[in-house]
Design a protein around this motif. Structure first.
Motif, PDB file in Angstrom:
ATOM      1  N   GLU A 124     -69.660 -55.053 -10.540  1.00  0.00           N
ATOM      2  CA  GLU A 124     -68.364 -55.236 -11.201  1.00  0.00           C
ATOM      3  C   GLU A 124     -67.727 -53.903 -11.540  1.00  0.00           C
ATOM      4  O   GLU A 124     -66.492 -53.751 -11.460  1.00  0.00           O
ATOM      5  CB  GLU A 124     -68.547 -56.089 -12.457  1.00  0.00           C
ATOM      6  N   VAL A 125     -68.538 -52.920 -11.904  1.00  0.00           N
ATOM      7  CA  VAL A 125     -68.007 -51.581 -12.173  1.00  0.00           C
ATOM      8  C   VAL A 125     -67.374 -51.009 -10.910  1.00  0.00           C
ATOM      9  O   VAL A 125     -66.235 -50.511 -10.928  1.00  0.00           O
ATOM     10  CB  VAL A 125     -69.120 -50.647 -12.696  1.00  0.00           C
ATOM     11  N   VAL A 126     -68.092 -51.068  -9.812  1.00  0.00           N
ATOM     12  CA  VAL A 126     -67.584 -50.510  -8.551  1.00  0.00           C
ATOM     13  C   VAL A 126     -66.316 -51.230  -8.115  1.00  0.00           C
ATOM     14  O   VAL A 126     -65.333 -50.595  -7.688  1.00  0.00           O
ATOM     15  CB  VAL A 126     -68.665 -50.598  -7.454  1.00  0.00           C
ATOM     16  N   GLU A 127     -66.298 -52.534  -8.222  1.00  0.00           N
ATOM     17  CA  GLU A 127     -65.121 -53.296  -7.801  1.00  0.00           C
ATOM     18  C   GLU A 127     -63.912 -52.994  -8.673  1.00  0.00           C
ATOM     19  O   GLU A 127     -62.780 -52.919  -8.172  1.00  0.00           O
ATOM     20  CB  GLU A 127     -65.458 -54.785  -7.816  1.00  0.00           C
ATOM     21  N   ALA A 128     -64.127 -52.774  -9.982  1.00  0.00           N
ATOM     22  CA  ALA A 128     -63.014 -52.436 -10.867  1.00  0.00           C
ATOM     23  C   ALA A 128     -62.440 -51.068 -10.530  1.00  0.00           C
ATOM     24  O   ALA A 128     -61.211 -50.886 -10.460  1.00  0.00           O
ATOM     25  CB  ALA A 128     -63.473 -52.475 -12.325  1.00  0.00           C
ATOM     26  N   VAL A 129     -63.305 -50.092 -10.314  1.00  0.00           N
ATOM     27  CA  VAL A 129     -62.831 -48.744  -9.987  1.00  0.00           C
ATOM     28  C   VAL A 129     -62.114 -48.746  -8.637  1.00  0.00           C
ATOM     29  O   VAL A 129     -61.048 -48.133  -8.486  1.00  0.00           O
ATOM     30  CB  VAL A 129     -63.996 -47.735  -9.994  1.00  0.00           C
ATOM     31  N   ASN A 130     -62.682 -49.436  -7.666  1.00  0.00           N
ATOM     32  CA  ASN A 130     -62.015 -49.514  -6.364  1.00  0.00           C
ATOM     33  C   ASN A 130     -60.631 -50.155  -6.487  1.00  0.00           C
ATOM     34  O   ASN A 130     -59.664 -49.701  -5.862  1.00  0.00           O
ATOM     35  CB  ASN A 130     -62.864 -50.318  -5.383  1.00  0.00           C
ATOM     36  N   GLU A 131     -60.541 -51.202  -7.292  1.00  0.00           N
ATOM     37  CA  GLU A 131     -59.244 -51.848  -7.513  1.00  0.00           C
ATOM     38  C   GLU A 131     -58.253 -50.862  -8.132  1.00  0.00           C
ATOM     39  O   GLU A 131     -57.074 -50.813  -7.750  1.00  0.00           O
ATOM     40  CB  GLU A 131     -59.414 -53.068  -8.423  1.00  0.00           C
ATOM     41  N   GLY A 132     -58.730 -50.079  -9.082  1.00  0.00           N
ATOM     42  CA  GLY A 132     -57.865 -49.100  -9.721  1.00  0.00           C
ATOM     43  C   GLY A 132     -57.377 -48.039  -8.756  1.00  0.00           C
ATOM     44  O   GLY A 132     -56.189 -47.666  -8.765  1.00  0.00           O
ATOM     45  N   PHE A 133     -58.260 -47.561  -7.907  1.00  0.00           N
ATOM     46  CA  PHE A 133     -57.844 -46.551  -6.933  1.00  0.00           C
ATOM     47  C   PHE A 133     -56.782 -47.110  -5.978  1.00  0.00           C
ATOM     48  O   PHE A 133     -55.811 -46.428  -5.654  1.00  0.00           O
ATOM     49  CB  PHE A 133     -59.047 -46.048  -6.132  1.00  0.00           C
ATOM     50  N   ARG A 134     -56.970 -48.358  -5.530  1.00  0.00           N
ATOM     51  CA  ARG A 134     -55.978 -48.940  -4.620  1.00  0.00           C
ATOM     52  C   ARG A 134     -54.636 -49.117  -5.330  1.00  0.00           C
ATOM     53  O   ARG A 134     -53.573 -48.897  -4.745  1.00  0.00           O
ATOM     54  CB  ARG A 134     -56.463 -50.296  -4.089  1.00  0.00           C
ATOM     55  N   GLU A 135     -54.679 -49.519  -6.605  1.00  0.00           N
ATOM     56  CA  GLU A 135     -53.447 -49.662  -7.376  1.00  0.00           C
ATOM     57  C   GLU A 135     -52.770 -48.310  -7.555  1.00  0.00           C
ATOM     58  O   GLU A 135     -51.541 -48.182  -7.448  1.00  0.00           O
ATOM     59  CB  GLU A 135     -53.752 -50.300  -8.730  1.00  0.00           C
ATOM     60  N   GLY A 136     -53.555 -47.289  -7.828  1.00  0.00           N
ATOM     61  CA  GLY A 136     -52.987 -45.954  -7.987  1.00  0.00           C
ATOM     62  C   GLY A 136     -52.373 -45.439  -6.709  1.00  0.00           C
ATOM     63  O   GLY A 136     -51.309 -44.795  -6.729  1.00  0.00           O
ATOM     64  N   GLU A 137     -53.013 -45.697  -5.583  1.00  0.00           N
ATOM     65  CA  GLU A 137     -52.439 -45.306  -4.296  1.00  0.00           C
ATOM     66  C   GLU A 137     -51.104 -46.000  -4.075  1.00  0.00           C
ATOM     67  O   GLU A 137     -50.143 -45.388  -3.576  1.00  0.00           O
ATOM     68  CB  GLU A 137     -53.413 -45.662  -3.171  1.00  0.00           C
ATOM     69  N   ARG A 138     -51.034 -47.292  -4.450  1.00  0.00           N
ATOM     70  CA  ARG A 138     -49.794 -48.057  -4.277  1.00  0.00           C
ATOM     71  C   ARG A 138     -48.681 -47.486  -5.146  1.00  0.00           C
ATOM     72  O   ARG A 138     -47.546 -47.285  -4.681  1.00  0.00           O
ATOM     73  CB  ARG A 138     -50.038 -49.524  -4.629  1.00  0.00           C
ATOM     74  N   ARG A 139     -48.995 -47.197  -6.406  1.00  0.00           N
ATOM     75  CA  ARG A 139     -47.979 -46.621  -7.303  1.00  0.00           C
ATOM     76  C   ARG A 139     -47.525 -45.254  -6.813  1.00  0.00           C
ATOM     77  O   ARG A 139     -46.339 -44.911  -6.887  1.00  0.00           O
ATOM     78  CB  ARG A 139     -48.553 -46.500  -8.715  1.00  0.00           C
ATOM     79  N   ALA A 140     -48.470 -44.462  -6.337  1.00  0.00           N
ATOM     80  CA  ALA A 140     -48.113 -43.135  -5.830  1.00  0.00           C
ATOM     81  C   ALA A 140     -47.142 -43.250  -4.665  1.00  0.00           C
ATOM     82  O   ALA A 140     -46.154 -42.515  -4.579  1.00  0.00           O
ATOM     83  CB  ALA A 140     -49.377 -42.388  -5.408  1.00  0.00           C
ATOM     84  N   LYS A 141     -47.402 -44.210  -3.774  1.00  0.00           N
ATOM     85  CA  LYS A 141     -46.516 -44.412  -2.624  1.00  0.00           C
ATOM     86  C   LYS A 141     -45.116 -44.789  -3.078  1.00  0.00           C
ATOM     87  O   LYS A 141     -44.116 -44.327  -2.504  1.00  0.00           O
ATOM     88  CB  LYS A 141     -47.100 -45.484  -1.716  1.00  0.00           C
ATOM     89  N   GLU A 142     -45.029 -45.635  -4.106  1.00  0.00           N
ATOM     90  CA  GLU A 142     -43.723 -46.024  -4.636  1.00  0.00           C
ATOM     91  C   GLU A 142     -42.954 -44.810  -5.169  1.00  0.00           C
ATOM     92  O   GLU A 142     -41.727 -44.797  -5.169  1.00  0.00           O
ATOM     93  CB  GLU A 142     -43.898 -47.048  -5.760  1.00  0.00           C
ATOM     94  N   ASN A 143     -43.694 -43.802  -5.633  1.00  0.00           N
ATOM     95  CA  ASN A 143     -43.063 -42.596  -6.172  1.00  0.00           C
ATOM     96  C   ASN A 143     -42.923 -41.489  -5.133  1.00  0.00           C
ATOM     97  O   ASN A 143     -42.644 -40.334  -5.479  1.00  0.00           O
ATOM     98  CB  ASN A 143     -43.873 -42.079  -7.368  1.00  0.00           C
ATOM     99  N   GLY A 144     -43.137 -41.829  -3.877  1.00  0.00           N
ATOM    100  CA  GLY A 144     -42.918 -40.866  -2.805  1.00  0.00           C
ATOM    101  C   GLY A 144     -44.087 -39.950  -2.528  1.00  0.00           C
ATOM    102  O   GLY A 144     -43.929 -38.924  -1.850  1.00  0.00           O
TER     103      GLY A 144
END
Length: 384
Positions: A124-144
């Motif tokens: 569950e720890v690994v899955e939560a961190v992986n989810e966070g990284f994917r979300e951060g990548e998505r937000r970064a893309k939205e900001n160029g």
């Protein structure tokens, strides 16, 4: 393309594409996030409730020379990273912050065993961190911004769960986890205590790095390479102890240093952190200067962005000031890091050829254009 003969500006450094191999998730929280999560989890151990003041206090503790005070900072961050939501938030913000700083590829490490106090399982720890990284990548893309983040799962030297964490890293391979690491006090806890984990990873053809040669020196490096078979050295800065520089400037490499250079073993150097732990007295005296000249596989990293009050741009700014590095030097360090990443060869090559090299070429072209535009035009002996 004409190389840039002058050091880059802070703005150019920030815009330059950068690759990061050594960054600790629990060492890079935003101070404001640390405060928010402390409130949410009823953690009352923080010394300060104001984000700016808290950040300053943490940096002061890291600069104090007191290992106890330095490690206390991690007690704070780990204490608030015990729920799924907290881990997702910290990982997402990590990816966002790195992307905003021009990092296009990052390997961020953390120890799953340190986030189980509120009932989460290792998976569950690994899955939560992986989810966070994917979300951060998505937000970064939205900001160029463009960034790819891979996770390194860390086992603690003083504990007895290295094989379990290695198996966890292998289970989530190709699902966001790119490799394995061990960390913690080097003295008294050699990597050879965890040979079963390293043998398992080698049988599985998986990648791993080992914290070595930060505080303990050459024996730690030798064990990491010859006994354990590490792909990279976490820090590895103490390899400088096997290099002699004579008064006439000639250099002699010992057998271990020669092996590290000949084998192109990547060194995950963290200048600001190394100063805090006493590996060098100043940036100008940091071994990275000599290691760059001798063409070791040196890379530049942040280690703990919160504790050191740093970023990849700040690390390069300090090195530019100390050694008058140019964009060519920055590109050299960045390509070194990307060559040494734990993702497949074709993906590394694509990142180098499609993102990193074009990014630096654009910055160099801009610099050349500005220089050319600033030069006076000479016509018929008169300045027009």
């Amino acid at each position: 393309m004409t190389s840039q003969p002058a050091p880059p500006s802070p703005e150019q450094i920030r815009r330059a594409p950068k690759a990061l191999l050594h960054d600790h998730l629990d060492g890079g929280l935003r101070p404001g996030t640390l405060i928010d999560l402390a409130h949410e989890t009823s953690y009352d151990g923080l010394p300060e409730g104001d984000a700016d003041k808290l950040g300053a206090l943490i940096r002061q503790a890291a600069d104090s020379g007191s290992l106890e005070r330095y490690l206390k900072n991690f007690a704070h961050t780990c204490a608030v990273m015990q729920t799924r939501d907290a881990l997702v938030r910290v990982a997402a913000e990590c990816a966002e912050d790195l992307a905003a700083d021009g990092v296009v590829y990052a390997e961020v490490r953390y120890a799953p065993e340190q986030h189980l106090e509120r009932g989460l399982t290792l998976d569950e720890v690994v899955e939560a961190v992986n989810e966070g990284f994917r979300e951060g990548e998505r937000r970064a893309k939205e900001n160029g911004h463009r960034i790819r983040v891979g996770a390194l799962l860390t086992a603690m030297r003083h504990a007895a769960r290295a094989l379990e964490i290695a198996e966890l890293a292998n289970r989530y391979r190709d699902l966001g986890v790119v490799g394995f690491d061990i960390a913690g006090a080097e003295a008294g806890f050699p990597p050879t205590r965890h040979l079963d984990a390293f043998e398992y990873l080698k049988r599985e053809n998986n990648h791993f790095t080992i914290h070595a040669g930060e505080a303990f020196g050459l024996p730690s490096i030798w064990q990491a390479l010859q006994w354990c078979g590490a792909d990279r050295l976490g820090h590895g800065v103490r390899i400088i102890d096997d290099i002699e520089v004579a008064e006439d400037g000639s250099v002699r490499l010992g057998r271990l240093a020669s092996y590290v250079r000949d084998k192109r073993v990547p060194l995950e150097l963290c200048p600001s952190s190394n100063l805090q732990t006493g590996a060098a007295a100043s940036y100008a005296e940091h071994p990275i200067g000599l290691l760059r000249k001798l063409r070791f596989r040196a890379t530049v990293n942040t280690d703990n962005r919160l504790m050191s009050g740093t970023s990849m741009s700040r690390e390069f700014e300090k090195l530019v000031d100390a050694f008058s590095y140019t964009l060519d030097d920055m590109e050299w360090f960045t390509v070194n890091a990307m060559k040494s990443a734990f993702i497949p060869f074709g993906e590394r090559l694509a990142m180098i050829n499609e993102v990193i090299k074009p990014g630096y070429a654009e910055l160099k072209s801009e610099w050349l254009f500005r220089q050319t535009a600033a030069e006076p035009v000479v016509s018929s002996g008169f300045i027009a």
